[in-house]
Design an enzyme around this catalytic site. Structure first.
Site, PDB file in Angstrom:
ATOM      1  CB  THR A  23      -6.587   8.138  11.114  1.00 58.70           C
ATOM      2  OG1 THR A  23      -6.164   7.152   9.988  1.00 58.70           O
ATOM      3  CG2 THR A  23      -7.685   9.209  10.712  1.00 58.70           C
ATOM      4  CB  ALA A  24      -1.537   9.548   8.983  1.00 56.75           C
TER       5      ALA A  24
ATOM      6  CB  VAL B  22       2.196  -0.213  15.037  1.00 58.70           C
ATOM      7  CG1 VAL B  22       0.946  -0.873  16.158  1.00 58.70           C
ATOM      8  CG2 VAL B  22       1.673  -0.720  13.802  1.00 58.70           C
TER       9      VAL B  22
ATOM     10  NE  ARG C  81      -7.767   2.689   3.604  1.00 49.49           N
ATOM     11  CZ  ARG C  81      -8.286   2.356   4.771  1.00 49.49           C
ATOM     12  NH1 ARG C  81      -9.533   1.867   4.806  1.00 49.49           N
ATOM     13  NH2 ARG C  81      -7.367   2.146   5.590  1.00 49.49           N
ATOM     14  NE  ARG C  82      -6.957   2.801   8.711  1.00 47.97           N
ATOM     15  CZ  ARG C  82      -5.735   2.356   8.843  1.00 47.97           C
ATOM     16  NH1 ARG C  82      -4.710   3.252   8.809  1.00 47.97           N
ATOM     17  NH2 ARG C  82      -5.460   1.186   8.432  1.00 47.97           N
TER      18      ARG C  82
ATOM     19  NE  ARG D  16       0.375   5.366  12.985  1.00 46.42           N
ATOM     20  CZ  ARG D  16      -0.125   5.399  11.629  1.00 46.42           C
ATOM     21  NH1 ARG D  16      -1.283   5.137  11.356  1.00 46.42           N
ATOM     22  NH2 ARG D  16       0.815   5.444  10.376  1.00 46.42           N
TER      23      ARG D  16
ATOM     24  NE  ARG E 281       3.675  10.609   8.500  1.00 41.96           N
ATOM     25  CZ  ARG E 281       4.929  11.112   8.300  1.00 41.96           C
ATOM     26  NH1 ARG E 281       5.171  12.234   7.987  1.00 41.96           N
ATOM     27  NH2 ARG E 281       5.692  10.269   7.522  1.00 41.96           N
TER      28      ARG E 281
ATOM     29  CE  LYS F 203      -0.866   0.657   5.054  1.00 44.54           C
ATOM     30  NZ  LYS F 203      -1.867   0.514   6.110  1.00 44.54           N
ATOM     31  CG  ASP F 204       3.742   2.083   2.650  1.00 47.48           C
ATOM     32  OD1 ASP F 204       2.588   2.952   2.937  1.00 47.48           O
ATOM     33  OD2 ASP F 204       4.444   1.740   3.535  1.00 47.48           O
TER      34      ASP F 204
ATOM     35  CB  CYS G 132      -0.944  11.199   0.280  1.00 44.83           C
ATOM     36  SG  CYS G 132       0.073   9.728   0.554  1.00 44.83           S
TER      37      CYS G 132
END
Length: 370
Positions: free
Chosen positions: A188-189, A214, A192-193, A217, A211, A144-145, A304
């Protein structure tokens, strides 16, 4: 993709028949200093040092994996390494595989949104450069990156089997998005979310540029900076951190990012030996699904700054079922579409492109400016 040769050629002078041998050192070529009777053993000691030095220099890794240095990126690199070792005995030799950490621009700049500093390619640029320059042999990426274009002289022929594509809801105070009080802040960065959250729950707030890896965050969540966050379930599984999951969002409620949960492995386009290795790791069902989703993303010219989601999977009848979504950044408008067709590369790429063209037409000019 044409069938790749199953024969694997080994680096000359490093491996021969699966055993490591050292070349380039000849004991006769060593010149020893005159022995001082008062310093017995000096010549032997000096020779031993030279032999050890040359032996160490000759022991270069047979295959070098390039990766980012986050715990999740390293977990993905280790998974790749372990799969290579399991399938190729010569790579199971000690020191045959090296993992090289490469810090990317996206890792260095954490105070600004990705869109403001160049987009997703910032997580792959330096790794791609190291691959092209021969500093590494293969590059392991979160798919996805990876931008929809690949740098010249590189190919991405391999996807490992995909993990769970869903998003995980994590909160200390609520069991789901619906249970969060009015005005609660979600970190969230991901646009989409953000757009899907605000579309379904307009009473909530979103802290953008949330950002970090894991662990970072989750620490921010523990500190009460936000009341909840969403993370990819795949990453939590690979890190063995699923105990942090409060609930899992159904795909119907939160369509995943294009290629979420998939690992991609790239090599140089002229490196047949590495392409042969990667062919043994490729999970074709995943590769085709990712190709369909990336065709959708490429058609939309996604970045993005664009809330886009897409997911392709095989249904019970063996066909491809694709769902795609675009949204306005504030979540006030969400457009969705779906396609169904044969689970073949050509058909699935066409489905992705066709779905993208439909949503572009329906969105119209200025759709993403709100």
């Amino acid at each position: 993709m044409e069938a790749l040769s199953s024969s694997l050629s080994l680096r000359q002078g490093i491996c021969n028949g699966g055993s490591v041998s050292v070349f380039g050192f000849s004991p006769k070529s060593l010149s020893f200093p005159a022995r001082d009777p008062k310093r017995r053993g000096f010549g032997v000691t000096r020779a031993s040092v030279l032999v050890e030095k040359e032996t160490q220099e000759a022991k270069t890794s047979f295959l070098v994996i390039g990766t980012r240095g986050s715990p999740l990126a390293l977990a993905q690199a280790y998974e790749t390494r372990d799969k290579l070792k399991a399938r190729h005995p010569e790579l199971a030799e000690e020191g045959a595989i090296e993992i090289k950490i490469i810090k990317t621009t996206g890792d260095k700049i954490l105070t600004q949104p990705l869109a403001d500093i160049g987009g997703k390619g910032l997580f792959t640029k330096e790794i791609d450069e190291a691959l092209i320059n021969g500093e590494i042999d293969i590059a392991v990426h979160s798919m996805k990156d990876v931008p929809t274009y690949l740098p010249e002289k590189t190919i991405l022929p391999c996807n490992l089997q995909r993990e769970d594509v869903r998003d995980a809801f994590i909160s200390k105070t609520a069991s789901s998005l619906a249970d969060l009080p009015v005005g609660s802040i979600i970190g969230t960065a991901s646009l989409r979310r953000k757009s899907q959250i605000l579309h379904g729950y307009p009473s909530l707030s979103v802290q953008e540029n949330f950002r970090g890896n894991v662990q970072t965050r989750l620490r921010k969540l523990d500190e009460g900076i936000v009341q909840a966050t969403l993370l990819a379930l795949a990453g939590l599984k690979r890190l063995s951190m699923t105990e942090n999951v409060t609930s899992i969002l159904p795909i119907e409620d939160m369509l995943p990012a294009v290629a979420q949960g998939a690992i991609g492995i790239a090599c140089r386009s002229n490196d047949e030996r590495m392409a042969d290795y990667l062919a043994t790791l490729n999970h074709e069902e995943t590769r085709l699904a990712v190709s369909c989703e990336r065709a959708f993303l490429e058609t939309l010219d996604g970045s993005c700054r664009t809330p886009i989601a897409g997911y392709a999977c095989k249904d019970e009848g063996g066909n491809c079922l694709f769902r795609g979504l675009v949204a306005s950044p504030d979540g006030t408008r969400v457009l969705e579409t779906s396609r169904k067709g044969p689970y073949t590369y050509e058909d699935m790429v066409l489905m992705g492109k066709d779905a993208g063209k439909e949503l572009l037409s329906r969105a119209g000019p200025g759709f993403f400016d709100s």
